[in-house]
Write a protein that holds these residues in place. Structure first.
Motif: not given
Length: 177
Positions: A4-7, A30-37
């Motif tokens: 999951i990626i969020l800005e 199900v969610v392997r990682d979350v990236i916040v930009l």
């Protein structure tokens, strides 16, 4: 399976709401990682992301970010958006049968007013955007934002709803006011 990626920029409260809605996906594996930009937040966004175990990036190349994602599928969300009950199963079902992009259905309880829906197009990330990492990596150009990526393709609707970020902000404003 899913990254999951969020800005964000100064979205501490919204980020916390979205990340809490993602817990069922992490629990089910199900969610392997979350990236916040991040785009220069000066609030507690970095601390919220860190507490949730997210990667919080202040400088990045979008191609490098996508290549480093652990999941084979990517889900772009706006800070504040909250996928509703059943979102994990809906994504798993979609991935099993369709190679193309998808998005959540707008929550029946949180739709834009009728005239707004007629006059304005839905912003590209308002309903999230699910896409295969393999389809995306070759199409990325430096400097692209997540919304730019989500404008491409014709996403199918998932059998799950999302409360869009604008609705969460409006609810918070009603409570505060």
């Amino acid at each position: 399976m899913l990254t999951i990626i969020l800005e964000c920029r100064d979205n501490e409260a919204e980020l916390a709401q979205t990340l809490s809605a993602l817990v069922p996906g992490a629990v089910e594996g199900v969610v392997r990682d979350v990236i916040v930009l991040d785009h220069g937040s000066r609030d507690g966004s970095p601390e919220v992301a860190d507490a949730a175990g997210c990667r919080f990036l202040t400088q990045w190349d979008i191609g490098d970010v996508l290549r480093s994602a652990r999941g084979d599928w990517l889900l772009f969300l706006e800070p504040g958006a909250r996928p509703l009950t059943g979102w994990v199963d809906a994504i798993v079902d979609h991935v099993a049968v369709s190679p193309g992009p998808a998005r959540f259905r707008a929550s029946r309880s949180h739709r834009r007013p009728f005239l707004q829906r007629l006059v304005r197009k839905t912003p590209p990330l308002e309903q999230g955007y699910l896409v295969s990492k393999r389809q995306l990596v070759t199409a990325i150009r430096p400097g692209m934002a997540l919304a730019d990526i989500a404008r491409g393709g014709r996403p199918r609707d998932l059998v799950a709803e999302i409360v869009p970020a604008w609705a969460v902000k409006a609810m918070r404003a009603d409570v505060a006011g």
